[in-house]
Motif scaffolding. Structure first.
Motif, mmCIF file in Angstrom:
data_model
loop_
_atom_site.group_PDB
_atom_site.id
_atom_site.type_symbol
_atom_site.label_atom_id
_atom_site.label_comp_id
_atom_site.label_asym_id
_atom_site.label_seq_id
_atom_site.Cartn_x
_atom_site.Cartn_y
_atom_site.Cartn_z
ATOM 1 N N TYR A 166 -3.390 7.466 7.598
ATOM 2 C CA TYR A 166 -2.137 6.775 7.282
ATOM 3 C C TYR A 166 -2.185 6.336 5.831
ATOM 4 O O TYR A 166 -3.172 5.740 5.383
ATOM 5 N N ASN A 181 -7.044 4.408 10.811
ATOM 6 C CA ASN A 181 -5.692 4.346 11.368
ATOM 7 C C ASN A 181 -5.492 5.327 12.517
ATOM 8 O O ASN A 181 -4.367 5.598 12.923
ATOM 9 N N GLY A 219 0.819 -1.207 0.000
ATOM 10 C CA GLY A 219 0.000 0.000 0.000
ATOM 11 C C GLY A 219 0.851 1.254 0.000
ATOM 12 O O GLY A 219 0.506 2.262 -0.628
ATOM 13 N N THR A 220 1.963 1.201 0.711
ATOM 14 C CA THR A 220 2.894 2.335 0.739
ATOM 15 C C THR A 220 3.322 2.701 -0.673
ATOM 16 O O THR A 220 3.302 3.880 -1.067
ATOM 17 N N VAL A 242 -7.234 1.333 1.032
ATOM 18 C CA VAL A 242 -6.432 0.152 1.365
ATOM 19 C C VAL A 242 -7.146 -0.698 2.426
ATOM 20 O O VAL A 242 -7.139 -1.925 2.342
ATOM 21 N N ILE A 243 -7.799 -0.043 3.384
ATOM 22 C CA ILE A 243 -8.589 -0.802 4.366
ATOM 23 C C ILE A 243 -10.041 -0.953 3.919
ATOM 24 O O ILE A 243 -10.608 -2.043 3.935
ATOM 25 N N GLU A 253 -8.433 8.812 3.499
ATOM 26 C CA GLU A 253 -9.087 7.538 3.761
ATOM 27 C C GLU A 253 -10.574 7.895 3.889
ATOM 28 O O GLU A 253 -10.947 8.601 4.828
ATOM 29 N N GLY A 286 0.725 4.823 4.433
ATOM 30 C CA GLY A 286 2.009 4.164 4.292
ATOM 31 C C GLY A 286 3.123 5.081 4.749
ATOM 32 O O GLY A 286 2.880 6.209 5.176
ATOM 33 N N LYS A 342 -4.149 -4.562 1.094
ATOM 34 C CA LYS A 342 -4.750 -5.486 2.068
ATOM 35 C C LYS A 342 -5.639 -6.560 1.407
ATOM 36 O O LYS A 342 -5.099 -7.495 0.853
HETATM 37 C C1 LIG Z 1 -2.075 -0.355 5.618
HETATM 38 C C2 LIG Z 1 -2.346 0.934 4.944
HETATM 39 C C3 LIG Z 1 -1.466 1.497 4.009
HETATM 40 C C4 LIG Z 1 -0.096 0.933 3.755
HETATM 41 O O1 LIG Z 1 -0.122 -0.331 3.212
HETATM 42 P P1 LIG Z 1 1.181 -1.284 3.376
HETATM 43 O O2 LIG Z 1 0.861 -2.455 2.535
HETATM 44 O O3 LIG Z 1 1.281 -1.577 4.852
HETATM 45 O O4 LIG Z 1 2.345 -0.495 2.880
HETATM 46 C C5 LIG Z 1 -1.866 2.612 3.321
HETATM 47 N N1 LIG Z 1 -3.058 3.177 3.541
HETATM 48 C C6 LIG Z 1 -3.919 2.694 4.455
HETATM 49 C C7 LIG Z 1 -5.250 3.340 4.639
HETATM 50 C C8 LIG Z 1 -3.584 1.564 5.196
HETATM 51 O O5 LIG Z 1 -4.423 1.113 6.145
#
Ligand SMILES: *Cc1c(COP(=O)(O)O)cnc(C)c1O
Length: 427
Positions: free
Chosen positions: A148, A213, A121-122, A243-244, A208, A150, A269
Motif C-alpha cells: 500500500y 499492509n 503519505g499518499t 511510511v511504516i 515497502e 496510499g 506516520k
Molecule cells: C499509511 C501508509 C501510506 C499512506 O499514508 P497516509 O498518510 O495514510 O496517506 C503509504 N505507504 C505506506 C506503507 C503506509 O503504511
C-alpha cells in the motif's frame, strides 16, 4: 453486523455518524467491518491505553496505525506541540524547526541528503512517483501485490491477468490509464520480478521494504538486494516506502536494518508524531529537481506544518538506540506470548521490531495470495473476543499490530492472558 442501534454511547454516535460520514468513518478500516462489528468511538488516550465514550478502556495496538511509537499523549510531544501552538500553528513560510527535522532525518538515513515534506503519505508517494518519472523520462512503475502506498490513482492498481502485464484499477473511479502505468508483481517472487524488469523500462521500483499492509510479510533472504540489483540494471530508481518501517524497525529504518540503500524514500506516520506529516527524500541530484530548486512542481499549504514538525521532532528525540532495543524486546515478549497463547491453533506470529501480525494460517505467509488464504472468520472472532477483554487489535487480518514504547511488560502480560482466553473462546 449490528447497526448502531444498541444503547451505548458509541452506538448512538455511530448512528449519527452514519448519516453524515460514509460508513460512519473517515477511513474505511476504522469501521471494523472486516471483523463484523461496529466501530468504537474513542474519547481519550494515555500511554498504551485508550478509553471509549462509554468508559471502557483498552490496551491499544493500533496506536493510530503507527505514528504513536511513544504511545498516546507522550509528555514530550504534548509539550512541544503546546509550545508551538502558542507561537502560531502555521505560517506558510519557512521555520527553523523544519530545517531541524530535515537534518535529523538526513542524519539517520545516509541515503537521504534532502527531503520535501507533505501532509500525508499518499501525497508523498504520489510526488515521489512524479519525481522518478521526471528524472528517468519513463512512465511505468513497478509495485508489489498487497503493498500500500496510499490511495493515489496510479498506485491503487492490482495485477492484471498474466505475468508482468499492465495493472488494472483497484477501485471504481481509478482511470484504466492510470492503473495501466503500474505493473504489479507478487512479493518475494524473484522470477516474476525479473520477468517484469525484462519487459519494461521502469521509472521506479516501489516497495515497502518491510510490507505491513497485507499483514506483516518481511522480505525473504536476498529479496531487497535483488531489488537494488534489478533497479540498477533496469535503469529504474529504487524507492522504499518507509511510511511504516521508517524510524520504527531501527534508528535508520528498514534500509539500515537490511543494509540496502534506495535512491528515494517515502516517510510518514512516525515522522509527524501523531500529527499530519510525511515526506519524500533521497539523493541530492534527484531531489534538486523539485521546485523551486528544479522544474518538477509539487507544493502544499500545510507542508512542514509547525505543529506536526514539533511533534515529529519531539518523537524522534526519544528514539535512540536504547529505545529500539526496548521496542524489540517488547515486540518479542508479545510474540512469544502469542505463540504460547495460541496453543494448538495453527497461527503464524510474524514480527519485526515494533510490528507483529498473527496470521490465522497453517502455512507461513510469503505474499498477498497467502495472506488472502488465511482463516479470516476465525481471525474476526478472535478480534471480537479480544475487544471484549479490553484489548484493541488492528481489526483486519491485513494490518499489523503496533506495540509501542508505552507498552509495559504488565500490559503485554495482560494482553497475552486475554489472547489465550480469546483463543480458547473461539476453539
Ligand atoms: C499509511 C501508509 C501510506 C499512506 O499514508 P497516509 O498518510 O495514510 O496517506 C503509504 N505507504 C505506506 C506503507 C503506509 O503504511
Amino acid at each position: 453486523m449490528s447497526t448502531g442501534l444498541d444503547d451505548t454511547k458509541s452506538g448512538a454516535l455511530y448512528n449519527r455518524a452514519l448519516s453524515v460520514l460514509p460508513g460512519g468513518v473517515n477511513s474505511p478500516v476504522r469501521a471494523m467491518r472486516a471483523i463484523g462489528r461496529d466501530p468504537i468511538f474513542i474519547e481519550r488516550g494515555s500511554g498504551c491505553e485508550i478509553s471509549d465514550v462509554d468508559g471502557n478502556s483498552f490496551i491499544d495496538y493500533v496506536c493510530s496505525w503507527g505514528p504513536l511509537i511513544l504511545g498516546h499523549a507522550h509528555p514530550a510531544v504534548v509539550e512541544a506541540v503546546t509550545n508551538q501552538l502558542q507561537r502560531g500553528s502555521t505560517f506558510g513560510a519557512p521555520t527553523e524547526i523544519e530545517v531541524d527535522l530535515a537534518e535529523e532525518v538526513c542524519r539517520r538515513l545516509p541515503s537521504v541528503e534532502m527531503l520535501r515534506m507533505t501532509s500525508s503519505g499518499t501525497e508523498a508517494a504520489m510526488s515521489v512517483v512524479r519525481l522518478a518519472r521526471a528524472v528517468t523520462g519513463r512512465e511505468p512503475v513497478l509495485k508489489f501485490s498487497g503493498a500500500y502506498h496510499g490511495h493515489v490513482d496510479g498506485l491503487l492498481a492490482e495485477a492484471g491477468s498474466g505475468l508482468a502485464t499492465a495493472g488494472v484499477p483497484g477501485s471504481p473511479g481509478v482511470p484504466a490509464a492510470a492503473a495501466a502505468g503500474t505493473i504489479v508483481v507478487p512479493w518475494n517472487d524473484p522470477d516474476a520480478l525479473a520477468a517484469a524488469c525484462a519487459k519494461h523500462q521502469f521509472a521506479a521500483i516501489l516497495a515497502e521494504p518491510v510490507p505491513a499492509n497485507m499483514g506483516l510479510v518481511p522480505p525473504a533472504q536476498g529479496c531487497l538486494e535483488l531489488l537494488r540489483e534489478l533497479a540498477d540494471t533496469n535503469g529504474a530508481l529504487l524507492v522504499f516506502d518507509e511510511v511504516i518501517s521508517g524510524f520504527r524497525v531501527s534508528f535508520g529504518g528498514a534500509q539500515e536494518l537490511f543494509g540496502v540503500q534506495p535512491d528515494l524514500t517515502v516517510f510518514g506516520k512516525i515522522l509527524g508524531g501523531g500529527l499530519p506529516a510525511a515526506a519524500y527524500g533521497g539523493r541530492r541530484d534527484l531531489m534538486e529537481r523539485i521546485a523551486p530548486a528544479g522544474d518538477v512542481y509539487q507544493a502544499g499549504t500545510l507542508s512542514g506544518n509547525p505543529l506536526a514538525v514539533a511533534a515529529g521532532l519531539a518523537t524522534l528525540g526519544e528514539l535512540d538506540d536504547d529505545a529500539y532495543l526496548k521496542l524489540s524486546a517488547t515486540t518479542e515478549r508479545l510474540a512469544e506470548g502469542m505463540r504460547s497463547a495460541a496453543g494448538e491453533r495453527p497461527v503464524q506470529v510474524v514480527t519485526q521490531p515494533g510490528l507483529m501480525t498473527v496470521f490465522f494460517s497453517e502455512e507461513p505467509i510469503t505474499d498477498y495470495l497467502g495472506a488472502q488464504r488465511t482463516d479470516r472468520e476465525a481471525f474476526a472472532a478472535w478480534c471480537r473476543a479480544l475487544l471484549a477483554r479490553g484489548i484493541y487489535p488492528p481489526p483486519s487480518q491485513f494490518e499489523t499490530w503496533f506495540p509501542s514504547l508505552a507498552h509495559t511488560d504488565e500490559a503485554i502480560d495482560r494482553t497475552i492472558e486475554a489472547a489465550a482466553a480469546a483463543f480458547a473462546e473461539i476453539a
